[in-house]
Scaffold this motif. Sequence first.
Motif, PDB file in Angstrom:
ATOM      1  N   ARG A  60      26.488 114.662 100.307  1.00 16.72           N
ATOM      2  CA  ARG A  60      25.956 113.463  99.659  1.00 16.72           C
ATOM      3  C   ARG A  60      27.072 112.417  99.544  1.00 16.72           C
ATOM      4  O   ARG A  60      28.215 112.731  99.208  1.00 16.72           O
ATOM      5  N   ASP A  61      26.760 111.183  99.841  1.00 17.56           N
ATOM      6  CA  ASP A  61      27.720 110.098  99.696  1.00 17.56           C
ATOM      7  C   ASP A  61      28.182 110.046  98.238  1.00 17.56           C
ATOM      8  O   ASP A  61      27.379 110.100  97.315  1.00 17.56           O
ATOM      9  N   ASN A 112      30.061 112.417  96.845  1.00 19.34           N
ATOM     10  CA  ASN A 112      30.405 113.764  96.396  1.00 19.34           C
ATOM     11  C   ASN A 112      31.924 113.880  96.359  1.00 19.34           C
ATOM     12  O   ASN A 112      32.604 113.590  97.336  1.00 19.34           O
ATOM     13  N   THR A 139      26.341 107.830 108.499  1.00 15.00           N
ATOM     14  CA  THR A 139      25.716 107.775 107.188  1.00 15.00           C
ATOM     15  C   THR A 139      24.210 107.678 107.398  1.00 15.00           C
ATOM     16  O   THR A 139      23.735 106.774 108.082  1.00 15.00           O
ATOM     17  N   ASP A 196      19.135 107.236 102.562  1.00 19.02           N
ATOM     18  CA  ASP A 196      18.042 107.858 101.810  1.00 19.02           C
ATOM     19  C   ASP A 196      17.620 109.222 102.356  1.00 19.02           C
ATOM     20  O   ASP A 196      16.439 109.552 102.394  1.00 19.02           O
ATOM     21  N   ASN A 215      19.703 109.288  97.701  1.00 22.41           N
ATOM     22  CA  ASN A 215      21.096 109.462  98.107  1.00 22.41           C
ATOM     23  C   ASN A 215      21.265 109.372  99.615  1.00 22.41           C
ATOM     24  O   ASN A 215      20.427 109.876 100.368  1.00 22.41           O
ATOM     25  N   ASP A 216      22.357 108.732 100.026  1.00 22.97           N
ATOM     26  CA  ASP A 216      22.720 108.735 101.433  1.00 22.97           C
ATOM     27  C   ASP A 216      23.441 110.046 101.739  1.00 22.97           C
ATOM     28  O   ASP A 216      24.113 110.619 100.889  1.00 22.97           O
ATOM     29  N   GLU A 217      23.279 110.507 102.951  1.00 19.34           N
ATOM     30  CA  GLU A 217      23.927 111.728 103.399  1.00 19.34           C
ATOM     31  C   GLU A 217      25.001 111.364 104.435  1.00 19.34           C
ATOM     32  O   GLU A 217      24.754 110.567 105.338  1.00 19.34           O
TER      33      GLU A 217
END
Length: 191
Positions: A154-155, A157, A174, A177, A182-184
């Motif tokens: 997760r962005d 983290n 990136t 959503d 959350n962006d991954e």
Amino acid sequence: MKISVERLIRSKDHLIEHLREFCEDDQETLRIANEISLKSMDIAEIARDSFPELTDLNKANEWIYCNIKAFPRMQYFTASIETGALTDVAGYALWVERGGYRHEAVFELQQMAVKKELRAKGIGSELLQQSFEEIKKGLLARGDYLKMLLVTTRDGNFAESIYEKILGVKTEITVKDAFGVNDELIMIGRY
């Protein structure tokens, strides 16, 4: 605090012993089955407490058990700490080999978590370092090597910097959503 890291399933024979039907007089098989069952439940509890989408403990345990059965493609490592006379599972890492058993292997650190109350004590770093070394040793033992490593996180983290430092991965993609709002991040290391 003493931290020990071990592979949950140590060999294909170990897995077969766990999965086969066992007799009452086969105490070693029963011991192995109980050990794996207890640790898989510990992993499920840590996963449930660490990942909001894993709210159902039974589903989390079922998912983990399915992954355990996929050894050696999927490999769990646990970090344990000694607390007096007891040893408690403090965290886990799930490594997955991608794309078949190739000479130039690609692995993914699919999931990693440490109990909330034990975070920021070096357990995750130790687990990550030792399990990564074991993955590389396993590849060398079969005559292969690690070509690429994938990590998704997760962005934002805080473990992102630990992944960079210990694994040598860098963010390359990136995904907006990916999980809820959350962006991954997809982090990649090339070796």
